[in-house]
Design a protein around this motif. Structure first.
Motif, PDB file in Angstrom:
ATOM      1  N   TYR B  34       0.851  -1.184   0.000  1.00 12.86           N
ATOM      2  CA  TYR B  34       0.000   0.000   0.000  1.00 12.86           C
ATOM      3  C   TYR B  34       0.886   1.233   0.000  1.00 12.86           C
ATOM      4  CZ  TYR B  34      -4.144  -2.752   1.156  1.00 12.86           C
ATOM      5  OH  TYR B  34      -5.193  -3.642   1.125  1.00 12.86           O
ATOM      6  N   GLN B  36       0.611   5.353   1.164  1.00 11.89           N
ATOM      7  CA  GLN B  36      -0.198   6.323   1.905  1.00 11.89           C
ATOM      8  C   GLN B  36       0.440   7.698   1.806  1.00 11.89           C
ATOM      9  OE1 GLN B  36      -0.488   5.673   6.204  1.00 11.89           O
ATOM     10  NE2 GLN B  36      -2.577   6.483   6.223  1.00 11.89           N
ATOM     11  N   GLU B  40      -3.943  10.925   4.269  1.00 10.73           N
ATOM     12  CA  GLU B  40      -4.891  10.234   3.405  1.00 10.73           C
ATOM     13  C   GLU B  40      -4.963   8.745   3.729  1.00 10.73           C
ATOM     14  OE1 GLU B  40      -3.961  13.168  -0.416  1.00 10.73           O
ATOM     15  OE2 GLU B  40      -4.032  10.994  -0.697  1.00 10.73           O
ATOM     16  N   ALA B  41      -5.923   8.081   3.106  1.00 11.03           N
ATOM     17  CA  ALA B  41      -6.078   6.641   3.308  1.00 11.03           C
ATOM     18  C   ALA B  41      -4.978   5.881   2.565  1.00 11.03           C
ATOM     19  CB  ALA B  41      -7.439   6.189   2.797  1.00 11.03           C
ATOM     20  N   PRO B  42      -4.544   4.759   3.121  1.00 14.93           N
ATOM     21  CA  PRO B  42      -3.642   3.893   2.346  1.00 14.93           C
ATOM     22  C   PRO B  42      -4.341   3.440   1.059  1.00 14.93           C
ATOM     23  CG  PRO B  42      -3.722   3.214   4.651  1.00 14.93           C
ATOM     24  CD  PRO B  42      -4.813   4.221   4.455  1.00 14.93           C
TER      25      PRO B  42
END
Lengths: 114, 112
Positions: B34, B36, B40-42
């Motif tokens: 992921y 990020q 913010e969101a991953p």
């Protein structure tokens, strides 16, 4: 399409207060995860739901933490008697099915306990 | 036990390459990557399953060596948009319900 949403985005609580954090997963997603992310660290698993069933809650730090997903969609993470060490970003993620699939993360709720 | 990522941080000029490593002390069923960005969101990049496969996502690719219990993420010809913190998430078994254990992250800064 709509992604995972979380509310509130920011929460300030006084030590000892109870808080409730909400997660709206992507519609139709079966699996839902909660993670805790401390500053400068990776997300840490808290609990997992498949539909309304909580299949794993091994990551919940104490019995002050409680999660539910009563109708298999929206989930709430509740923290009772908040402590300073609970300050973190709480991330929710959902996935289409049980198992090894892509997890879609929400923007998180930043909890600050003063 | 969480996987170990290295390096902790890397600074690149646009167009340069970088490798991020993720090692586990336990046998792995899958590795998830992921990215990020701050606040913010991953965002999901890719999943690698047991079997030593290699995958790609634009100019970002990854490999998974199950014998060595490690995965590597390759950033090729980096772009400014590649800046962010990269996390690997490991899954020890097929019955672990997607329960990921994340590393501490590798911060990548790409400069013009």
């Amino acid at each position: 399409g709509a992604g995972v949403s979380q509310s509130p985005r920011y929460k300030v609580a006084k030590r000892g207060q109870d808080v409730a954090l909400r997660c709206d997963p992507i519609s139709g997603h079966v699996s839902l995860f909660w993670y805790q992310q401390a500053l400068g660290q990776g997300p840490e698993f808290l609990t997992y739901f498949q539909n309304e069933a909580q299949l794993d809650k091994s990551g919940l730090p104490s019995d002050r933490f409680f999660a539910e997903r009563p109708e298999g969609s929206v989930s709430t993470l509740k923290i009772q008697r908040t402590q300073q060490e609970d300050s973190a970003v709480y991330l929710c993620a959902s996935s289409t099915q049980q198992g090894t699939y892509e997890q879609y993360f929400g923007p998180g709720t930043r909890l600050t306990v003063t | 036990q969480q996987p170990v990522q290295s390096p902790q941080a890397v600074i690149l000029r646009e167009g340069e390459d970088a490798v991020i490593n993720c090692s586990s002390s336990k046998a792995l069923y899958s590795v998830h990557w992921y990215r990020q960005k701050h606040g913010e969101a991953p965002v999901f990049l890719m999943i690698l399953l047991k079997g030593g496969e290699q995958k790609g996502h634009d100019k970002i690719s990854a490999s998974f060596n199950e014998k060595k219990q490690q995965s590597s993420l390759y950033l090729t010809a980096s772009q400014l948009s590649y800046s962010g913190t990269y996390f690997c998430g490991t899954e020890p078994g097929s019955d672990s319900w997607g329960k990921l254990q994340f590393g501490a992250g590798t911060q990548v800064v790409v400069t013009p």
